[in-house]
Motif scaffolding. Structure first.
Motif, PDB file in Angstrom:
ATOM      1  N   SER A 137       0.816  -1.224   0.000  1.00 55.73           N
ATOM      2  CA  SER A 137       0.000   0.000   0.000  1.00 55.73           C
ATOM      3  C   SER A 137       0.841   1.262   0.000  1.00 55.73           C
ATOM      4  O   SER A 137       0.286   2.366   0.043  1.00 55.73           O
ATOM      5  CB  SER A 137      -0.931   0.007   1.218  1.00 55.73           C
ATOM      6  OG  SER A 137      -0.212   0.279   2.403  1.00 55.73           O
ATOM      7  N   THR A 138       2.172   1.127  -0.078  1.00 57.62           N
ATOM      8  CA  THR A 138       3.029   2.311   0.018  1.00 57.62           C
ATOM      9  C   THR A 138       3.675   2.693  -1.303  1.00 57.62           C
ATOM     10  O   THR A 138       4.538   3.578  -1.332  1.00 57.62           O
ATOM     11  CB  THR A 138       4.128   2.111   1.080  1.00 57.62           C
ATOM     12  OG1 THR A 138       5.006   1.045   0.670  1.00 57.62           O
ATOM     13  CG2 THR A 138       3.524   1.800   2.433  1.00 57.62           C
ATOM     14  N   ALA A 139       3.290   2.066  -2.400  1.00 57.39           N
ATOM     15  CA  ALA A 139       3.694   2.524  -3.735  1.00 57.39           C
ATOM     16  C   ALA A 139       2.531   3.312  -4.326  1.00 57.39           C
ATOM     17  O   ALA A 139       1.373   2.955  -4.123  1.00 57.39           O
ATOM     18  CB  ALA A 139       4.048   1.348  -4.631  1.00 57.39           C
ATOM     19  N   PHE A 140       2.854   4.371  -5.076  1.00 54.18           N
ATOM     20  CA  PHE A 140       1.817   5.266  -5.577  1.00 54.18           C
ATOM     21  C   PHE A 140       1.933   5.541  -7.077  1.00 54.18           C
ATOM     22  O   PHE A 140       1.885   6.699  -7.510  1.00 54.18           O
ATOM     23  CB  PHE A 140       1.860   6.591  -4.815  1.00 54.18           C
ATOM     24  CG  PHE A 140       1.844   6.448  -3.326  1.00 54.18           C
ATOM     25  CD1 PHE A 140       0.805   5.792  -2.683  1.00 54.18           C
ATOM     26  CD2 PHE A 140       2.878   6.957  -2.559  1.00 54.18           C
ATOM     27  CE1 PHE A 140       0.784   5.658  -1.302  1.00 54.18           C
ATOM     28  CE2 PHE A 140       2.870   6.834  -1.171  1.00 54.18           C
ATOM     29  CZ  PHE A 140       1.825   6.180  -0.552  1.00 54.18           C
ATOM     30  N   PRO A 141       2.087   4.514  -7.905  1.00 49.33           N
ATOM     31  CA  PRO A 141       2.109   4.766  -9.348  1.00 49.33           C
ATOM     32  C   PRO A 141       0.716   5.118  -9.865  1.00 49.33           C
ATOM     33  O   PRO A 141      -0.263   5.104  -9.117  1.00 49.33           O
ATOM     34  CB  PRO A 141       2.593   3.436  -9.921  1.00 49.33           C
ATOM     35  CG  PRO A 141       2.110   2.420  -8.933  1.00 49.33           C
ATOM     36  CD  PRO A 141       2.197   3.083  -7.592  1.00 49.33           C
ATOM     37  N   GLU A 142       0.615   5.423 -11.153  1.00 53.05           N
ATOM     38  CA  GLU A 142      -0.663   5.833 -11.732  1.00 53.05           C
ATOM     39  C   GLU A 142      -1.705   4.719 -11.677  1.00 53.05           C
ATOM     40  O   GLU A 142      -2.903   4.978 -11.616  1.00 53.05           O
ATOM     41  CB  GLU A 142      -0.450   6.293 -13.177  1.00 53.05           C
ATOM     42  CG  GLU A 142       0.476   7.496 -13.318  1.00 53.05           C
ATOM     43  CD  GLU A 142      -0.111   8.765 -12.742  1.00 53.05           C
ATOM     44  OE1 GLU A 142      -1.156   9.228 -13.240  1.00 53.05           O
ATOM     45  OE2 GLU A 142       0.472   9.301 -11.780  1.00 53.05           O
ATOM     46  N   VAL A 143      -1.248   3.469 -11.730  1.00 56.68           N
ATOM     47  CA  VAL A 143      -2.104   2.301 -11.473  1.00 56.68           C
ATOM     48  C   VAL A 143      -1.336   1.422 -10.495  1.00 56.68           C
ATOM     49  O   VAL A 143      -0.125   1.263 -10.606  1.00 56.68           O
ATOM     50  CB  VAL A 143      -2.417   1.514 -12.761  1.00 56.68           C
ATOM     51  CG1 VAL A 143      -3.250   0.276 -12.452  1.00 56.68           C
ATOM     52  CG2 VAL A 143      -3.130   2.396 -13.783  1.00 56.68           C
TER      53      VAL A 143
END
Length: 456
Positions: A308-314
């Motif tokens: 839950s700590t990665a924030f890519p576009e998808v």
């Protein structure tokens, strides 16, 4: 962002790659079990002076959460503070500066999704009326500095607030000043996930353009139509972006797991508390070499937290998250899931959408991502023309996909009506931010306080 309720000391320790890909494999569902999970955030303000309320002041954020309990929501505490609610409609949670989020339940169709959104807005408005509180559906605070905003009492946010300035210039803006609409969708198999991931990642800039709704910073036009999207360009490059490897041969669950292993950690949750592990390596954690927990190895819940700590576009967890859209009003909260369900939940529509984008190069996808925050639908498409032209084609596909799903409400209507607001945006070529700018330069006469007339 997710909220943990308890420690997980009894979770199985991760000992193999199979356990790292297990959450993704577990997400596989037959089409009849596919669901729609919609998330939307809103800015909370005091009607008297438009300031953002603190957590613990009278009629502040804590009291808003408490007021919602009469609708059947159950409190979730951290450190003695209620920081979320859970109930039949999913979860109500707090973003770092008190932005209020509904993470909706997994629902079968868009009629249910829009009804859920409506229930939530009725509830928060009723509680807000008693407290003199209103809500804005925008992609970013239009008039607040970082220093004017409160901080919510959540341990993971303290860690992130310390870490963000080390890795980018705008991470604090992302946390404190932005709002989004997202939708979480299912897949049938690894191959289905890959096709949906690639199609939605390529088209995410179009979604950003259609929903662009953050043209003001600290009371003035900022030169962007989606400044929220621009903020992500310098938040933390190790956990954001357009992910070129998703389009490479061999992409699948294992490749995603290896990517996540290289995303720096934020925290570890133990005994009800968040331990600061910002910048440390999950690979070291697997080897028992994490400096803040020497000798310990991660559990399955630690891995789920890390996902839950990665924030890519998808983003992939046990479902796919579409992350490109600015916050907006009820009509667009319903439209965002309609857009993606129409494209991804009918095989004919998915095939047609993939055919539109499969020839694009990584350079073209990156250019779209970089230009859309300023230009929105005026951005040049890789196929010639503009994103307005591409939007017409993509919306036709989405309409066809929703029509083919044939999910009817009590009146016999299918789900295509939820796309009407996007049809209007594409027909005019004018995204929500441009209408706000027209008002600012016109009838508002430069008075940014008039933006509060756009409240829910």
């Amino acid at each position: 962002m997710s909220t943990r309720e308890a420690s997980t000391a009894d979770d199985p320790v991760i000992e193999s790659l199979d356990q790292l890909v297990a959450p993704m494999i577990k997400g596989e569902k037959p089409p009849e079990d596919w669901r729609i999970g919609t998330e939307h955030e809103k800015l909370v303000y005091k009607r008297s002076d438009h300031r953002a309320p603190s957590y613990d002041e009278p009629c502040g954020i804590r009291d808003l959460l408490g007021g919602l309990e009469k609708f059947g929501w159950q409190p979730v505490e951290e450190g003695g503070n209620v920081i979320a609610l859970k109930g039949e409609d999913g979860a109500v949670s707090l973003e770092p500066a008190g932005q209020l989020e509904l993470s909706g339940a997994p629902l079968e169709n868009l009629h249910q999704t829009c009804a859920e959104t409506g229930r939530h807005l009725v509830q928060v408005k009723e509680v807000g009326e008693k407290c003199g509180v209103g809500y804005l559906g925008l992609g970013m605070w239009p008039d607040k500095t970082r220093e004017e905003l409160p901080i919510m009492p959540k341990g993971r946010y303290d860690i992130m607030l310390r870490h963000m300035p080390r890795v980018g210039s705008m991470g604090l803006d992302m946390m404190l000043r932005t709002c989004t609409i997202q939708v979480n969708l299912d897949y049938q198999s690894e191959a289905d996930m890959v096709k949906k991931f690639r199609t939605s990642l390529a088209l995410q800039p179009l979604a950003t353009a259609l929903f662009a709704n953050s043209p003001f910073t600290e009371g003035k036009p900022n030169g962007f139509l989606s400044y929220r999207s621009h903020i992500w360009s310098d938040t933390d490059p190790a956990r954001t972006g357009m992910l070129p490897f998703v389009f490479e041969d061999g992409f699948g669950y294992e490749r995603w797991a290896r990517y996540m292993l290289d995303v720096p950690m934020y925290f570890v949750f133990r005994d009800g508390k968040y331990i600061d592990a910002a910048g440390l390596s999950f690979r070291d954690f697997l080897d028992g070499k994490l400096s803040v927990l020497p000798g310990e190895r991660p559990t399955q819940s630690d891995w789920w937290d890390h996902l839950s700590t990665a924030f890519p576009e998808v983003r992939l967890k046990s479902f796919l998250e579409m992350r490109g859209a600015d916050g907006g009003p009820w009509s667009r909260i319903c439209a965002l899931p309609a857009f993606w369900v129409g494209l991804l939940y009918d095989q004919g529509a998915l095939d047609a959408a993939w055919d539109l984008v499969k020839g694009w190069s990584m350079e073209e996808r990156e250019r779209l991502r970089n230009e859309v925050p300023r230009l929105a639908l005026a951005t040049k498409s890789p196929d010639g023309g503009t994103l307005q032209d591409l939007g017409r084609e993509v919306l036709k596909i989405a309409h066809a996909g929703l029509k083919a799903r044939a999910r009817l409400n009590a009146a016999g209507d299918n789900e295509t009506g939820y796309l009407e607001t996007l049809d209007e945006i594409v027909a005019s070529g004018k995204v929500p931010a441009q209408r706000l700018l027209d008002a600012y330069h016109g009838e508002w006469n430069g008075d940014i306080s008039r933006v509060y007339e756009q409240s829910f």
